[in-house]
Structures are given as structure tokens and as C-alpha cells.
Motif scaffolding. Structure first.
Motif, mmCIF file in Angstrom:
data_model
loop_
_atom_site.group_PDB
_atom_site.id
_atom_site.type_symbol
_atom_site.label_atom_id
_atom_site.label_comp_id
_atom_site.label_asym_id
_atom_site.label_seq_id
_atom_site.Cartn_x
_atom_site.Cartn_y
_atom_site.Cartn_z
ATOM 1 N N SER A 1 23.853 4.358 0.439
ATOM 2 C CA SER A 1 24.602 5.518 -0.060
ATOM 3 C C SER A 1 25.053 6.392 1.105
ATOM 4 O O SER A 1 26.201 6.871 1.141
ATOM 5 N N ALA A 2 24.152 6.601 2.061
ATOM 6 C CA ALA A 2 24.507 7.395 3.244
ATOM 7 C C ALA A 2 25.585 6.691 4.070
ATOM 8 O O ALA A 2 26.523 7.328 4.568
ATOM 9 N N LEU A 3 25.480 5.367 4.202
ATOM 10 C CA LEU A 3 26.491 4.610 4.952
ATOM 11 C C LEU A 3 27.835 4.632 4.234
ATOM 12 O O LEU A 3 28.895 4.688 4.878
ATOM 13 N N SER A 4 27.819 4.596 2.908
ATOM 14 C CA SER A 4 29.070 4.670 2.148
ATOM 15 C C SER A 4 29.739 6.022 2.339
ATOM 16 O O SER A 4 30.972 6.107 2.510
ATOM 17 N N ALA A 5 28.932 7.084 2.313
ATOM 18 C CA ALA A 5 29.483 8.421 2.559
ATOM 19 C C ALA A 5 30.061 8.509 3.965
ATOM 20 O O ALA A 5 31.130 9.113 4.175
ATOM 21 N N SER A 6 29.388 7.880 4.932
ATOM 22 C CA SER A 6 29.896 7.878 6.311
ATOM 23 C C SER A 6 31.211 7.109 6.400
ATOM 24 O O SER A 6 32.136 7.530 7.108
ATOM 25 N N THR A 7 31.278 6.000 5.679
ATOM 26 C CA THR A 7 32.509 5.201 5.673
ATOM 27 C C THR A 7 33.703 6.044 5.251
ATOM 28 O O THR A 7 34.720 6.131 5.958
ATOM 29 N N MET A 8 33.584 6.655 4.092
ATOM 30 C CA MET A 8 34.717 7.395 3.547
ATOM 31 C C MET A 8 34.996 8.676 4.330
ATOM 32 O O MET A 8 36.157 9.102 4.452
ATOM 33 N N ALA B 1 35.817 5.506 -2.658
ATOM 34 C CA ALA B 1 34.481 6.101 -2.700
ATOM 35 C C ALA B 1 33.851 5.921 -4.075
ATOM 36 O O ALA B 1 32.649 5.624 -4.199
ATOM 37 N N ALA B 2 34.652 6.113 -5.131
ATOM 38 C CA ALA B 2 34.137 5.934 -6.495
ATOM 39 C C ALA B 2 33.694 4.497 -6.725
ATOM 40 O O ALA B 2 32.679 4.233 -7.389
ATOM 41 N N GLN B 3 34.436 3.544 -6.173
ATOM 42 C CA GLN B 3 34.065 2.129 -6.316
ATOM 43 C C GLN B 3 32.736 1.839 -5.630
ATOM 44 O O GLN B 3 31.867 1.157 -6.193
ATOM 45 N N LEU B 4 32.553 2.351 -4.423
ATOM 46 C CA LEU B 4 31.282 2.134 -3.722
ATOM 47 C C LEU B 4 30.124 2.781 -4.484
ATOM 48 O O LEU B 4 29.032 2.201 -4.576
ATOM 49 N N ALA B 5 30.357 3.966 -5.027
ATOM 50 C CA ALA B 5 29.311 4.638 -5.794
ATOM 51 C C ALA B 5 28.930 3.812 -7.021
ATOM 52 O O ALA B 5 27.738 3.674 -7.359
ATOM 53 N N ARG B 6 29.920 3.259 -7.688
ATOM 54 C CA ARG B 6 29.650 2.418 -8.860
ATOM 55 C C ARG B 6 28.835 1.191 -8.492
ATOM 56 O O ARG B 6 27.886 0.818 -9.204
ATOM 57 N N ILE B 7 29.198 0.565 -7.369
ATOM 58 C CA ILE B 7 28.484 -0.629 -6.919
ATOM 59 C C ILE B 7 27.023 -0.301 -6.616
ATOM 60 O O ILE B 7 26.099 -1.020 -7.031
ATOM 61 N N LEU B 8 26.793 0.771 -5.889
ATOM 62 C CA LEU B 8 25.427 1.116 -5.498
ATOM 63 C C LEU B 8 24.597 1.563 -6.689
ATOM 64 O O LEU B 8 23.371 1.414 -6.697
ATOM 65 N N TRP B 9 25.234 2.103 -7.692
ATOM 66 C CA TRP B 9 24.514 2.511 -8.898
ATOM 67 C C TRP B 9 24.094 1.296 -9.728
ATOM 68 O O TRP B 9 22.997 1.271 -10.291
ATOM 69 N N SER B 10 24.962 0.289 -9.787
ATOM 70 C CA SER B 10 24.739 -0.814 -10.733
ATOM 71 C C SER B 10 24.082 -2.051 -10.142
ATOM 72 O O SER B 10 23.580 -2.897 -10.890
ATOM 73 N N ARG C 1 28.017 -9.950 -7.169
ATOM 74 C CA ARG C 1 29.026 -9.101 -7.815
ATOM 75 C C ARG C 1 29.228 -7.814 -7.021
ATOM 76 O O ARG C 1 30.364 -7.347 -6.857
ATOM 77 N N GLY C 2 28.134 -7.239 -6.520
ATOM 78 C CA GLY C 2 28.256 -6.026 -5.729
ATOM 79 C C GLY C 2 29.005 -6.262 -4.431
ATOM 80 O O GLY C 2 29.833 -5.442 -4.013
ATOM 81 N N PHE C 3 28.729 -7.393 -3.793
ATOM 82 C CA PHE C 3 29.409 -7.746 -2.542
ATOM 83 C C PHE C 3 30.908 -7.881 -2.771
ATOM 84 O O PHE C 3 31.728 -7.310 -2.030
ATOM 85 N N VAL C 4 31.294 -8.617 -3.807
ATOM 86 C CA VAL C 4 32.708 -8.783 -4.114
ATOM 87 C C VAL C 4 33.338 -7.447 -4.498
ATOM 88 O O VAL C 4 34.463 -7.126 -4.094
ATOM 89 N N GLY C 5 32.591 -6.648 -5.253
ATOM 90 C CA GLY C 5 33.104 -5.350 -5.690
ATOM 91 C C GLY C 5 33.387 -4.409 -4.541
ATOM 92 O O GLY C 5 34.296 -3.561 -4.630
ATOM 93 N N CYS C 6 32.648 -4.533 -3.453
ATOM 94 C CA CYS C 6 32.891 -3.677 -2.284
ATOM 95 C C CYS C 6 34.291 -3.893 -1.724
ATOM 96 O O CYS C 6 34.881 -2.987 -1.125
ATOM 97 N N GLY C 7 34.826 -5.090 -1.885
ATOM 98 C CA GLY C 7 36.166 -5.357 -1.405
ATOM 99 C C GLY C 7 37.205 -4.457 -2.050
ATOM 100 O O GLY C 7 38.199 -4.075 -1.412
ATOM 101 N N TRP C 8 36.977 -4.086 -3.309
ATOM 102 C CA TRP C 8 37.939 -3.232 -3.992
ATOM 103 C C TRP C 8 38.008 -1.837 -3.367
ATOM 104 O O TRP C 8 39.067 -1.187 -3.425
ATOM 105 N N SER C 9 36.928 -1.381 -2.781
ATOM 106 C CA SER C 9 36.978 -0.069 -2.129
ATOM 107 C C SER C 9 37.955 -0.099 -0.954
ATOM 108 O O SER C 9 38.732 0.846 -0.745
#
Length: 358
Positions: free
Chosen positions: A278-285, A309-318, A329-337
Motif C-alpha cells: 500500500s505504501a509502495l502504491s502510494a509512492s508510485t502514484m 490509484a483506485a485500481q491499485l487500491a482495489r487490487i490490494l484490498w481484494s 488476478r492481482g498481478f494482471v490487474g496491476c497492469g490496468w493501473s
């Protein structure tokens, strides 16, 4: 009168039994010979389906001799190519926006970098599998890879790699001299990455350095050199993004990795994976947004960042980090971000070309 009737009945019974014995003793040939000569209507044709199972992927439709080489490139799993392409696309589109390059120029370089991403991602997979042939045999998910299964030898893979690198060089030579030298310098990172999982728990960081090189190279292809004050935060944001998606990917094999001695951030982060990612995702965006600010991007770019950012949050939540299917599924979903960030930049650049100011 009774006696003659009994005698006649006994004679009929004896004759019937005798006939049955004769029929039972007839051979199949005798039966065929005894059939009447009148023609019999042919039975209707029945269409039978093959008992061979259908191909598991479209690659299995190719001849067996070339199938292992196609699988070696992972072309049947395009997410890897997209993850390599998106940082290139961010940089090309942002540089085109900054320098007001024609859309045709952007499209030309997007096409070149798309082909380069396809070829070099395949080359990276070949290098990885040559390094990891013995390790892949011990991991359930990778033991069916062509080298690990013995479908091709290391010598054959090396010859194939030479062809891949030749095509990659052909793409690179379409760029300016600055970009050719910059692109060639990334090959060392691609080569040493597979070794890193044997010596450090941070191989994902090395992958990030290699996979996001396009954030530098894309800009120099458009502008002739790298604008470091924009590209460095973009590059750093891409590295953080890689740490997110490849840590999720590494969770698929964490049990086997412990047994065979492979290291990864999935094992390093352990139960703390979700908050760290989550911290790395926030750093990314945050870093991508900062690069946009430095490049004076318009509102569509930041809207794209918000969607990413919303896509990454969804992935990390689910994502369930103990489920291989959920991690994939999470790995592939990260591509959409990465895709949404690019789309924001595309709309921004197209708006400028159309004379629309946000």
C-alpha cells in the motif's frame, strides 16, 4: 389315441432341439454364408469427434517443433509485455506533450517501442529460463517450461536468444544515437536479474530497474535526450510499481521458493505485505503525479493517475496472498493501473493537438 399324440409331440421336441444345436454350432463364417442375398439399406453416417483434447492455448495449434520457442517467450501471457511497454508509453506521450510533437510522431514511436517490448520481454524470459532451468524443475508452477521440461536444450535456447536480440537491436537502431547508447546500457540489468533471486531478497527491485528503463528511453527517443528532472521521478515511480506487482506475482511460489532457496520480497515482507505494498502504491502514484507537475500536464493526466490509484487500491484490498489464483488476478490487474495513467497522458496530448486547453 393318447400314445400316437405323445409320440408325435416327442418327435417335434426332438426335432426342435436338434435344430437349435445345429444353429449354436454354426461358425461366424457359416452365419455370414447363410444370410439372404437381398441388399440391406446402408446405415446412416455418424460424425465422430476426436478423442484428442483441444489445445490448452492458441500456441498449441502451432507445429510441435516451434511450440517450445513460442512458450519460451511467454507470448501467450501478454501481461509481461504490457508491463514493460507502459513506462515507455508514459514517457513517449509525456515528451510528445511537452515538445508538442505531432500525433504521427507519437504513434510511430509507440509502435516501435511496442514491438521492442514484445521482443525484449521474450528475450528476458529466455535469459531467465536459461539461468533457472534447474530451479524451475523444483517449482510446481514453472516445471512445465520448455527448458525445465527438456523440450529444448540450453544451446538451442542460446541460438534463439541471439535471434531475439538481433531483432531487438534492429528496433533500437531506428532511434537516435543518444537513445541507442542508453538502450544498450540496460542489457546488463536484464542479464543479471535472474541471478539476484539467489543472492538478495530484493530481486524485484532489480527487475524494476530493468523494466522501467523505457521511462528514460521513451523521452530521449522523442526529444533527443533525457529530461532528468521529469524522467527520474517517473522512473522511480515505475520501480515502486514493479515492486507492487512483482511481489504479488512472487507470492504464487513462496512455498516452493523456501524449499529451493529462491529469495523474493514476498518472503521478505511476509505477513506485512499488504501495508508495505500500500505504501509502495502510494509512492508510485505520488512520484508519477510529481513528474506530471514538473511537465505541466493538464487535468486529464491527473484523472488518469486517480484511476490508476483506485485500481491499485482495489487490487490490494481484494488479493488473497495465500491463493495462487488470486495472486495471478492481482498481478494482471496491476497492469490496468499503468494503462489508466497512460490514457490520461494520451487524452492530455490529444487535447493539446486539438487546441483544447484544460
Amino acid at each position: 389315441m393318447l400314445a400316437p399324440r405323445l409320440a408325435q409331440k416327442s418327435l417335434r421336441t426332438s426335432s426342435s432341439l436338434s435344430t437349435r444345436n445345429v444353429v449354436l454350432r454354426l461358425s461366424p463364417k457359416s452365419c455370414l454364408a447363410a444370410r439372404p442375398s437381398t441388399p440391406i439399406a446402408p446405415r446412416p453416417l455418424v460424425r465422430y469427434t476426436s478423442s484428442v483434447p483441444p489445445p490448452t492455448t492458441w500456441v498449441d495449434r502451432f507445429p510441435a517443433s516451434i511450440r517450445p520457442y513460442i512458450y519460451l517467450t511467454r507470448v501467450d501471457k501478454p501481461i509481461g509485455t504490457l508491463l514493460l511497454f507502459y513506462p515507455c508509453a508514459w514517457s513517449i506521450t509525456m515528451a510528445s506533450y511537452a515538445h508538442e510533437a505531432p500525433l504521427t510522431t507519437s504513434l510511430t514511436y509507440l509502435g516501435l517501442f511496442g514491438l521492442g517490448a514484445l521482443v525484449m520481454r521474450g528475450a528476458g524470459c529466455t535469459i531467465n529460463d536459461m539461468w533457472d532451468k534447474d530451479l524451475d524443475k523444483a517449482v510446481e508452477r514453472t516445471r512445465t517450461r520448455p527448458l525445465a521440461r527438456g523440450d529444448i536444450t540450453r544451446r538451442q535456447a542460446l541460438g534463439f536468444l541471439a535471434g531475439q536480440l538481433t531483432v531487438g537491436l534492429g528496433v533500437l537502431l531506428q532511434l537516435n544515437t543518444y537513445s541507442i547508447l542508453l538502450g544498450a546500457s540496460s542489457l546488463s540489468l536484464v542479464t543479471i536479474y535472474p541471478l539476484m533471486k539467489r543472492v538478495t531478497y530484493w530481486p524485484q527491485a532489480v527487475l524494476g530497474l530493468a523494466f522501467n528503463w523505457g521511462a528514460l528511453l521513451g523521452w530521449s527517443a522523442i526529444a533527443g535526450s533525457v529530461d532528468w528532472h521529469v524522467c527520474l521521478p517517473l522512473y522511480a515511480g515505475g520501480i515502486c510499481w514493479t515492486l507492487v506487482y512483482d511481489t504479488i506475482y512472487a507470492h504464487q511460489d513462496k512455498i516452493d521458493d523456501v524449499e529451493v532457496g529462491i529469495r523474493s520480497t514476498a518472503l521478505l515482507f511476509g505477513e506485512h505485505t499488504r501495508p508495505i505494498l500500500s505504501a509502495l502504491s502510494a509512492s508510485t502514484m505520488s512520484l508519477v503525479t510529481y513528474a506530471g507537475v514538473l511537465n505541466a500536464q493538464g487535468a486529464p493526466f491527473y484523472f488518469g493517475v486517480c484511476l490508476g490509484a483506485a485500481q491499485l487500491a482495489r487490487i490490494l484490498w481484494s488479493t488473497d496472498f495465500d491463493s495462487r489464483a488470486s495472486c495471478w488476478r492481482g498481478f494482471v490487474g496491476c497492469g490496468w493501473s499503468g494503462f489508466w495513467v497512460w490514457m490520461g497522458a494520451v487524452v492530455d496530448h490529444a487535447s493539446i493537438a486539438a487546441g483544447v486547453v484544460w
